[in-house]
Design a protein around this motif. Structure first.
Motif, PDB file in Angstrom:
ATOM      1  N   PRO A   1     -36.215  71.810  88.224  1.00 25.95           N
ATOM      2  CA  PRO A   1     -37.430  71.013  88.043  1.00 25.95           C
ATOM      3  C   PRO A   1     -37.090  69.603  87.591  1.00 25.95           C
ATOM      4  O   PRO A   1     -36.114  69.375  86.880  1.00 25.95           O
TER       5      PRO A   1
ATOM      6  N   THR B   1     -38.382  68.026  85.428  1.00 27.79           N
ATOM      7  CA  THR B   1     -38.446  67.947  83.967  1.00 27.79           C
ATOM      8  C   THR B   1     -37.046  67.922  83.350  1.00 27.79           C
ATOM      9  O   THR B   1     -36.892  67.498  82.199  1.00 27.79           O
TER      10      THR B   1
ATOM     11  N   PHE C   1     -44.348  61.054  82.677  1.00 30.72           N
ATOM     12  CA  PHE C   1     -44.805  62.228  83.422  1.00 30.72           C
ATOM     13  C   PHE C   1     -43.603  62.964  84.007  1.00 30.72           C
ATOM     14  O   PHE C   1     -42.657  62.342  84.485  1.00 30.72           O
ATOM     15  N   ALA C   2     -43.649  64.287  83.983  1.00 29.32           N
ATOM     16  CA  ALA C   2     -42.620  65.100  84.628  1.00 29.32           C
ATOM     17  C   ALA C   2     -43.185  66.478  84.906  1.00 29.32           C
ATOM     18  O   ALA C   2     -43.867  67.074  84.059  1.00 29.32           O
ATOM     19  N   ASP C   3     -42.929  66.992  86.121  1.00 30.23           N
ATOM     20  CA  ASP C   3     -43.266  68.379  86.441  1.00 30.23           C
ATOM     21  C   ASP C   3     -42.213  68.907  87.401  1.00 30.23           C
ATOM     22  O   ASP C   3     -41.090  68.385  87.448  1.00 30.23           O
ATOM     23  N   GLN C   4     -42.525  69.899  88.179  1.00 24.60           N
ATOM     24  CA  GLN C   4     -41.552  70.540  89.042  1.00 24.60           C
ATOM     25  C   GLN C   4     -40.935  69.573  90.051  1.00 24.60           C
ATOM     26  O   GLN C   4     -39.732  69.604  90.294  1.00 24.60           O
ATOM     27  N   SER C   5     -41.744  68.703  90.622  1.00 22.79           N
ATOM     28  CA  SER C   5     -41.236  67.870  91.720  1.00 22.79           C
ATOM     29  C   SER C   5     -41.415  66.375  91.500  1.00 22.79           C
ATOM     30  O   SER C   5     -41.038  65.588  92.375  1.00 22.79           O
TER      31      SER C   5
ATOM     32  N   ASN D   1     -40.774  61.361  93.673  1.00 29.52           N
ATOM     33  CA  ASN D   1     -41.398  62.545  94.256  1.00 29.52           C
ATOM     34  C   ASN D   1     -40.366  63.268  95.108  1.00 29.52           C
ATOM     35  O   ASN D   1     -39.999  62.801  96.188  1.00 29.52           O
TER      36      ASN D   1
ATOM     37  N   ARG E   1     -47.298  63.215  97.096  1.00 27.32           N
ATOM     38  CA  ARG E   1     -47.863  63.675  95.828  1.00 27.32           C
ATOM     39  C   ARG E   1     -48.963  62.721  95.393  1.00 27.32           C
ATOM     40  O   ARG E   1     -48.796  61.498  95.409  1.00 27.32           O
TER      41      ARG E   1
END
Length: 635
Positions: free
Chosen positions: A419, A421, A548-552, A580, A586
Motif C-alpha cells: 500500500p 501508506t 493523504f495516503a491509502d492503498q493506491s 496514483n 483516481r
C-alpha cells in the motif's frame, strides 16, 4: 609486493629517488626502489606520498627493508622529526613530522643505520583554492561506477596479467571506464540536471583481476591506473567545479582488498582484526549495534568481521590505523578540493572512529558533507548512525545516511503492490533523524538490482518512482543508467556498461539520436523533473507535509514555510504532489482547512500533468491519471 612501485639511482652509497607521482600510467604510483637489491636501510614507499604545509603535522608510514635499527632525520626549514616507531621485522617505520609553521617546500627524509644510509625526497605542498562546498538537499546526485561509464583514455586499457586485464565480455572483469571518460560526458550530466557527481573508489586495486569496482584497495594512496592518474583525478574535480558542479568520492575505511600487501605483512600485529587464516566473518546484524547492551558477540561480528569473509578488516581501535585512515581521507579531499565523501560499509566501523574522523574532517573542511551507507530498511536502525546526536555516548558526526528505508518503500509500493501508506510510514519516522532534510533517497544503486528488472516493473512505474524521488524531501540520488531505463538483476548484472561510452558500442545513449524511443522518453521525463526541481525552492529546501495516503494514492505538500498555508502575504513557492499507482484514474478530494493547503485557491498542473484540479472554499478536487505522479503549483 612493492617491487613494481619504485625506481632509484644509487650514487656513492646515497640513494636518490627520481620520478614524479603518477608518471607511469601502467603501474599506479611511481616506483622508488627495489629493496631486494639494497643491503642497507631501504624505503620503497611513503604514505602519504606528499602533504600540505598548512595542514596538521603528518604521520608518515614508510615501507621498505632493514629499517629496524634505522634513525630518521629531516632536512627542511622549520620541519623536524617528532618521533618514530619501527616494526619488529624492519619493514615499516612510523615517522611523525613536526611541520607547525613550516612553509611549502621540498624536504628530505634521511634514513641511517650502521649498514648504510639513504635519502628520501618529500614535498610539503602549498594549498590551492578549491571546492569544499558540500552538497545539500538543493542538489541532485549521480552515481557513477567508474569502470562501467565511459572509456576516455584507451592507453590505460592494456595491462599485463595480474593487473586486471580489460575484457568487456566478462561481467566481473575490468571494462576500461576511467576518469577522463567521466570528464568527457559532463555536458550530458548537466543537461540531465545533475549538480553532484559521486564516483566509486579511485584506489589502486590493480593486483585484483576482479576489483574493477574499486572497493578492494591494494594502495590507498594511489589512483588505479585503469582509471588514470592523480592528474586526471584533479582535472575532473577542476572541470566539475568550473561548471558549478560538486564532486563526491567513495572512501572505504573499513577494509582493504585481499591482495593488499598488508594482508601478509601488516605494519603492526594488530593492524587488522584477525588474519587471513583466522578471523570473523562480517555479518550485517546492525540491530546488535543499536541494542542498549551492544558490544556482545553480534556486535563483534559486525565491526570486527572480514567483509565477504576475505577482505582484511582494519582495526580502527589501533591509534596508528585511525591516524592513517583519517590522513588518507584528508589527502583525497585536499588533492581535489572534494565537496563530499560517500562512506562505504559505515556500520562495520566503530562509532568512536567515525566521531574522530568527522571531528578532523569538519574542522579542516567545515562545508564538506559526508553520506554513509547503512544498508538497512528500518529507520530506527538507519537513524542510529546519523550524526548530530550521541547514541551510546558517541556522536558519529555523519552528516546524513542514504535513505535505504525509502528505497525499500518505493520499490515495495511501485512494483510489489505494498500500500502507498508505506511511504507515509517511512516519512513519519523522520523524527528519528536530527536532520531528515539531509537524507539521500534513491531508486537504486550499484549494489541493488535495477528497478526495471524487478518483476512487474514498467516504464510508467519507473516514471512514478522518479516523480516521487525528485519531489520528496532530501537530495535525490540517481544511479547511472536508470535515467534511460537500463535493466539488470543482482550484481554484476546491474553493472552493465553505459551504452556509447566504449569503443565498438553500436549505440550511443549519451545523445538523443542514439537512444531508443523508450530510453529517450525516460531521459526526457527525468530531465524535466530535475530541471523543474531546480527551479523551485520548495522542492530543493522546503519542508514536507504528507496529507493523504491509502492503498493506491499518496499526496504531500512541499513549501519553505509549510505551517502558514496560502495567505495574502505569503508568496513563497508551494507544490502539491499526488501519486496514483492504480490502473485507472483516481478522484480525490483533499480538505484545505487545518492543512498545508489552507487558504490555497489555485492549483496549476505542472510538467504537462494529465490531471485536473478544481478548488472551492473548503477542498481541492483532483482527478489523477492512472500510474502518474501529478505535480501542481499552488497559490
Amino acid at each position: 609486493m612493492f617491487c613494481n612501485r619504485l625506481v632509484v639511482c644509487l650514487l656513492g652509497g646515497l640513494l636518490i629517488f627520481s620520478g614524479a607521482a603518477n608518471s607511469s600510467a601502467q603501474s599506479g604510483r611511481t616506483p622508488l626502489n627495489n629493496c631486494a637489491t639494497v643491503a642497507g636501510p631501504c624505503v620503497d614507499k611513503v604514505d602519504p606520498p606528499n602533504w600540505w604545509a598548512a595542514l596538521p603535522s603528518p604521520m608518515l608510514l614508510l615501507h621498505g627493508d632493514h629499517l629496524r635499527k634505522a634513525k630518521f632525520t629531516i632536512s627542511g626549514n622549520g620541519v623536524s622529526v617528532d618521533k618514530s616507531k619501527v616494526s619488529a621485522n624492519g619493514h615499516y617505520a612510523f615517522v611523525w613530522l613536526k611541520t607547525d609553521g613550516a612553509t611549502s617546500q621540498d624536504i628530505h627524509i634521511h634514513v641511517s643505520a650502521r649498514s648504510g644510509s639513504m635519502t628520501v625526497p618529500y614535498s610539503l605542498n602549498q594549498r590551492k583554492p578549491a571546492g569544499y562546498r558540500g552538497f545539500s538537499s538543493a542538489d541532485a546526485m549521480y552515481l557513477i561506477l567508474t569502470d562501467r561509464f565511459a572509456d576516455g583514455d584507451l592507453s590505460n586499457d592494456n595491462f599485463p596479467p595480474g593487473f586486471g586485464v580489460v575484457d568487456r565480455t566478462k561481467p566481473t572483469a575490468w571494462h576500461g571506464g576511467d576518469l577522463r571518460g567521466i570528464e568527457q560526458h559532463l555536458d550530458y550530466l548537466q543537461q540531465l540536471g545533475i549538480t553532484t557527481v559521486w564516483i566509486t573508489p579511485a584506489y589502486e586495486s590493480s593486483g585484483e583481476p576482479h576489483a574493477y569496482h574499486g572497493y578492494d584497495a591494494t594502495d590507498m594512496y594511489a589512483v588505479d591506473p585503469h582509471f588514470g592518474t592523480l592528474a586526471d583525478y584533479e582535472r575532473l574535480a577542476a572541470d566539475l567545479h568550473s561548471r558549478g558542479m560538486k564532486f563526491v568520492l567513495d572512501l572505504v575505511p573499513n577494509h582493504v582488498g585481499p591482495a593488499h600487501p598488508w594482508a601478509v605483512d601488516p605494519p603492526t600485529p594488530d593492524w587488522f582484526h584477525g588474519t587471513p587464516m583466522d578471523h570473523r566473518r562480517a555479518k550485517s546484524n546492525f540491530a546488535s549495534l543499536v541494542s542498549p547492551d551492544a558490544g556482545g558477540q553480534g556486535s563483534l561480528d559486525v565491526v570486527d568481521g572480514w567483509f565477504s569473509n576475505v577482505k582484511p578488516d582494519l582495526n580502527q581501535d589501533n591509534p596508528l590505523v585511525e591516524k592513517y585512515l583519517i590522513q588518507n581521507a584528508v589527502w583525497w579531499v585536499e588533492s581535489a578540493g572534494l565537496d563530499g565523501l560517500r562512506l562505504d560499509t559505515f556500520p562495520y566501523v566503530q562509532r568512536t572512529f567515525w566521531h574522530d574522523f568527522h571531528a578532523t574532517l569538519h574542522e579542516l573542511y567545515p562545508h564538506l558533507t559526508t553520506v554513509g551507507e547503512i544498508f538497512n530498511h528500518d529507520p530506527a536502525i538507519t537513524s542510529f548512525f546519523a550524526g548530530g546526536v550521541a547514541h551510546q555516548g558517541v556522536d558519529s558526526g555523519l552528516d546524513t545516511p542514504f535513505d535505504f528505508p525509502m528505497f525499500s518503500a518505493l520499490r515495495n509500493t511501485l512494483v510489489k503492490d505494498a500500500p502507498m501508506t508505506a511511504l507515509d510510514e517511512v516519512l513519519r519516522q523522520d523524527r528519528l533523524y536530527p536532520h531528515p532534510e539531509r537524507l539521500v533517497p534513491f531508486l537504486g544503486n550499484h549494489d541493488t538490482g535495477r528497478f526495471m528488472s524487478e518483476p512487474g516493473a514498467t516504464p510508467a512505474k519507473l516514471k512514478m518512482g522518479f516523480g516521487l524521488l525528485t519531489t520528496m524531501r532530501g537530495m535525490p540520488q540517481i544511479y547511472s543508467g536508470d535515467e534511460i531505463a537500463m535493466r539488470g538483476g543482482k550484481d554484476p548484472d546491474n553493472r552493465h556498461d553505459f551504452p556509447g561510452g566504449f569503443p565498438g558500442d553500436t549505440k550511443n545513449a549519451f545523445t538523443a539520436q542514439g537512444r531508443t524511443p523508450e530510453e529517450q522518453d525516460m531521459y526526457t521525463t527525468v530531465a524535466a523533473l530535475l530541471h523543474y526541481r531546480a527551479a523551485h525552492t520548495s522542492l530543493k529546501t522546503g519542508e514536507q507535509k504528507d496529507i493523504f495516503a491509502d492503498q493506491s494514492a499518496f499526496a504531500f505538500v512541499r513549501a519553505v514555510d509549510i505551517q502558514t498555508g496560502c495567505t495574502a502575504n505569503h508568496k513563497e513557492d508551494r507544490v502539491l504532489v499526488v501519486a496514483n499507482r492504480a490502473d485507472q484514474p483516481r478522484e480525490l478530494t483533499l480538505p484545505l482547512k487545518d492543512s498545508a493547503l489552507e487558504g490555497c485557491t489555485h492549483f496549476e498542473p505542472a510538467l504537462r500533468t494529465n490531471s485536473k484540479a478544481v478548488a472551492d472554499s473548503t477542498s481541492v478536487h483532483l482527478t489523477v491519471a492512472p500510474q502518474t505522479v501529478a505535480i501542481y503549483q499552488v497559490q
